[in-house]
Design a protein around this motif. Structure first.
Motif, mmCIF file in Angstrom:
data_model
loop_
_atom_site.group_PDB
_atom_site.id
_atom_site.type_symbol
_atom_site.label_atom_id
_atom_site.label_comp_id
_atom_site.label_asym_id
_atom_site.label_seq_id
_atom_site.Cartn_x
_atom_site.Cartn_y
_atom_site.Cartn_z
ATOM 1 N N ARG A 290 0.695 -1.233 0.237
ATOM 2 C CA ARG A 290 -0.360 -0.176 0.288
ATOM 3 C C ARG A 290 0.879 1.155 -0.163
ATOM 4 O O ARG A 290 0.800 2.305 -0.548
ATOM 5 N N ASP A 291 1.917 1.089 0.872
ATOM 6 C CA ASP A 291 2.370 2.343 0.605
ATOM 7 C C ASP A 291 3.545 2.545 0.131
ATOM 8 O O ASP A 291 4.159 4.047 0.212
ATOM 9 N N MET A 292 4.120 1.979 -0.785
ATOM 10 C CA MET A 292 5.098 2.357 -1.366
ATOM 11 C C MET A 292 4.779 1.654 -2.679
ATOM 12 O O MET A 292 4.954 2.541 -3.766
ATOM 13 N N ALA B 160 3.964 4.204 -6.039
ATOM 14 C CA ALA B 160 5.022 3.941 -7.018
ATOM 15 C C ALA B 160 3.989 4.107 -8.433
ATOM 16 O O ALA B 160 4.194 4.821 -8.868
ATOM 17 N N PHE B 161 3.114 2.915 -8.411
ATOM 18 C CA PHE B 161 2.646 2.659 -9.522
ATOM 19 C C PHE B 161 1.131 2.544 -9.613
ATOM 20 O O PHE B 161 0.704 2.275 -10.713
ATOM 21 N N GLY B 162 0.539 3.110 -8.561
ATOM 22 C CA GLY B 162 -0.986 2.870 -8.802
ATOM 23 C C GLY B 162 -1.457 3.230 -10.123
ATOM 24 O O GLY B 162 -1.584 4.073 -10.262
ATOM 25 N N ASN B 163 -2.961 2.644 -10.321
ATOM 26 C CA ASN B 163 -3.590 2.102 -11.458
ATOM 27 C C ASN B 163 -4.734 1.172 -11.143
ATOM 28 O O ASN B 163 -4.648 1.052 -10.357
ATOM 29 N N PRO B 164 -5.483 2.022 -12.024
ATOM 30 C CA PRO B 164 -6.683 1.151 -11.651
ATOM 31 C C PRO B 164 -7.019 -0.472 -11.872
ATOM 32 O O PRO B 164 -7.502 -1.163 -10.834
ATOM 33 N N ALA B 165 -5.791 -0.805 -12.739
ATOM 34 C CA ALA B 165 -6.117 -2.740 -12.908
ATOM 35 C C ALA B 165 -5.017 -3.308 -11.748
ATOM 36 O O ALA B 165 -5.572 -3.981 -11.044
#
Lengths: 353, 362
Positions: free
Chosen positions: A38-40, A44-49
């Motif tokens: 969650r925190d790293m 850094a990479f978050g996106n809907p998929a």
């Protein structure tokens, strides 16, 4: 005496989740792992998929929906009762693709080898991985090898990645767990983790137990063919066990899950080992079992299909999705009490007495 | 599973609960000594099944929790030494000292290994003659015989590279400390079955007599606890005091006399500091002078290390039964199993961790 500010700062005994270095628990599948993701990673990479945080990603592609998943394998010992790191690496990714509701199509394999590894061991591992993917009918279509210095690895690390297509009408997502759904487990839990423990250095105990490591994609395909859209969530409870998987689902879907301690299938040998070690089988890893959260009207059909398969003979209903305590898993104990089931902070540790 | 399911049966539990409900006429405070019992109580939800006016107070019987902060700091100092292989039972390695824990020492490169028996540590010492092998000898009377055995074995093997860091503690002095403390609420005890399997229960008669309380030697399964609680409440309601044995399938009056003799041979009783409680006279075991060569504190000269405990942690009140874990302002917020302020939040058998893990927030 500490004032509050001082207490939260330099003199705080040990902010375990803010270690300056990576701990083993960050890979343990419990709260530490969840924090890291969650925190790293999401930061850094978050996106809907990715944000769905399922066993694999589901991508819309021309002509359908593609499931895409990767997993790395670092098991010790490399060969264990019921399998080895090769078969485990095949099964793990096949199962992650299956848990997206997809039929696996192709896999990649990456090896990180330690200088000095006996070539014969590597051959056995490669043969075993090859046999597992052939049985599943899934080709290994690309790969990679790196070698690290002697002492920099545990012999072999393997990464596998897989893709598969999701059939029309199948819609699997942790967020689909809904009120009234039924929680099914495909068989006796905690077998893999205990089988591995039984051969670890310093803890050899006599047991005929073998890892349950298996390719579940065939069985999952038959369950989906029989129950289709009535199957809402699939999850293979590997590290962190059934408990962590259910907590993740409850949190994703913001529903409550109520499970029945006595209904959870646990074999006698596993229970005995857990009693001795002070482990809770709910948190012990599985490699050949899955959880299915299904609509009540398809429960009979799902159980029938599972129990007709050698991999699902001990399938059982273990609980239900409820309206109370959203985001939490509650267990009804064998003596009639209730307790919350949470993720563990790190790995389970054998106790003193 | 045979011999386990019988002790977790809901219908039998119901019968004990009905009996307990019938005999209970007024509030009672009963302490279960052992962390293993606390864990069963919370895991099976027993404290919420029994009548509301029977209050279970969770005692100091978690060896991980009561190991003093300074002893953990000593362990960390020893484990950091390059020549040392530091061995420990699994549940000690996450217990925070003043600035770190054994897991983080391991992450920094220390050779910290989990063992399942002190005799395994002796084997490691025999196999690594060029290294110093230290075993963290933590526990109540239950672990003392095996720890003593490891020292005897090492001596018989002529090993010069094995030592133990002793944190052995004793139950009866802790019971007396609780009963004698101002504001004590405890009116009866469930004695720790496994401690009594080693020590018998001859030590508890004088305590029961002096404080005129019932002491029920109790096992660890849900039905053991329900029966033990029922026996203690029955004695209290009838105004009886003395020692009774619920756990007769494992415990005799004399206990395991060979194990007791082994403890006597290797250890001597002395004062001991308990985390969260402070020093309790004659409550710990230290190596006798003739075994001083196996004392890690002396070998590595860490006797001078001292440590101040966290001011916010109310472990002392928890372990003496004066407060429930969720009554601590830091519980679940500034103190969690991920970031424990004190040991009861770390060990699976600590009262705070049991409350946290099983969702007891109110």
């Amino acid at each position: 005496m500490n004032d509050f500010a001082g207490f939260m700062g330099a003199t705080c005994p040990i902010p375990l989740d803010r270690y300056p270095t990576v701990q083993l628990a960050h890979g343990g599948g419990g709260r530490f792992s969840a924090q890291l993701v969650r925190d790293m990673y999401l930061a850094a990479f978050g996106n809907p998929a990715l944000d769905v945080l399922h066993d694999g990603a589901v991508l819309d592609v021309p002509g359908g929906r593609l499931a895409f998943s990767t997993d790395s394998f670092v098991v010790k010992p490399l060969f264990f009762p019921g399998g080895d790191i090769g078969s485990l690496a095949a099964h793990g990714t096949l199962n992650d693709i299956a848990m997206c509701g997809a039929k696996p199509m192709a896999m990649s394999v990456g090896f990180i080898l330690e200088e000095g590894l006996p070539m014969d061991d590597l051959w056995r591992i490669v043969q075993s991985l090859g046999a597992a993917v052939r049985r599943a009918g899934v080709p290994v279509v690309t790969g990679d090898t790196k070698v690290v210095d002697h002492g920099s690895g545990d012999g072999v690390y393997i990464n596998t990645t897989g893709i598969g297509m999701i059939p029309p009408g199948v819609e699997i997502a942790p967020t689909r767990a809904r009120l009234g759904d039924v929680v099914i487990v495909s068989g006796e839990i905690a077998v893999h983790g205990i089988a591995i423990m039984s051969v670890r250095e310093g803890l050899e105990f006599e047991t005929a137990l073998e890892s349950d490591s298996a390719d579940l994609s065939g069985l999952v395909g038959r369950v989906l063919a029989a129950a289709g859209n009535g199957v809402h969530v699939l999850r293979d409870p590997t590290r962190g066990g059934v408990a962590s998987a259910l907590v993740e689902i409850a949190q994703s879907a913001q529903v409550g899950v109520l499970i029945e301690e006595r209904a959870i299938p646990v074999g006698d040998e596993v229970r005995g080992a857990c009693e001795i070690l002070g482990f809770d089988p709910l948190y012990v890893a599985n490699e050949g079992k899955f959880l299915a959260i299904v609509a009540p009207e398809v429960v009979g059909e799902v159980l029938r299909v599972m129990r007709a398969d050698p991999l699902g003979q001990q399938a059982a209903v273990i609980g239900e999705v409820v309206g109370d305590h959203p985001g939490r898993v509650i267990l009804h104990s064998s003596v009639g009490g209730l307790r919350a089931v949470d993720m563990l902070s790190g790995e389970q540790l054998p106790r003193i007495c | 599973m045979k011999y386990v399911d019988e002790y977790r049966d809901e219908a039998s539990a119901r019968r004990y609960l009905d009996a307990l409900g019938r005999i209970t006429t007024r509030p009672w405070y009963i302490m279960e000594i052992c962390g293993g019992q606390t864990h069963t109580v919370v895991k099976a939800g027993i404290d919420r099944l029994i009548p509301e006016n029977v209050q279970l107070v969770h005692g100091p019987g978690c060896p991980v929790c009561v190991t003093s902060l300074e002893l953990i700091d000593k362990a960390l100092a020893i484990a950091r030494r390059p020549e040392v292989i530091f061995t420990s039972f699994g549940d000690m390695i996450r217990v925070p000292g003043s600035g770190a824990d054994l897991l983080s020492v391991k992450a920094e490169g220390g050779d910290v290994r989990i063992v399942y028996s002190p005799l395994d540590a002796v084997k490691i010492a025999a196999a690594n003659p060029d290294r110093q092998v230290v075993f963290f000898a933590v526990g109540f009377e239950t672990t003392a015989p095996a720890n003593a055995m490891s020292v005897v074995r090492a001596r018989d093997l002529g090993l010069k590279n094995y030592s133990i860091l002793s944190s052995q503690v004793l139950v009866p002095p802790a019971m007396e400390a609780i009963l004698g403390a101002p504001g004590n609420l405890v009116q009866g005890f469930l004695a720790a079955g496994h401690v009594c399997a080693v020590m018998g229960y001859w030590e508890y008669g004088p305590i029961a007599e002096k404080y005129r309380i019932p002491v029920v030697v109790t096992g660890f399964e849900p039905l053991d606890l329900l029966q033990g609680i029922t026996m203690a409440v029955a004695a209290l309601e009838e105004g009886r005091h003395g020692v009774e044995n619920q756990y007769s399938r494992a415990v005799t009056y004399e206990g395991n006399t060979r194990a007791q003799a082994l403890i006597q041979q290797v250890f001597e009783v002395g004062d001991r500091k308990w985390r969260g409680i402070g020093e309790i006279p004659m409550s710990g075991l230290s190596l006798r002078e003739e075994f001083a060569a196996f004392d890690a504190e002396r070998r590595f000269q860490v006797e001078a290390i001292t440590a101040e405990e966290s001011a916010e942690c109310i472990a002392g009140d928890i372990l003496r039964g004066l407060k429930k874990p969720h009554e601590c302002p830091a519980f679940g917020t500034r103190c969690t199993p991920d970031r424990p302020l004190g040991a009861p939040m770390v060990s699976a058998e600590g009262a705070c961790a049991a409350y946290y893990q099983y969702g007891r927030t109110v």
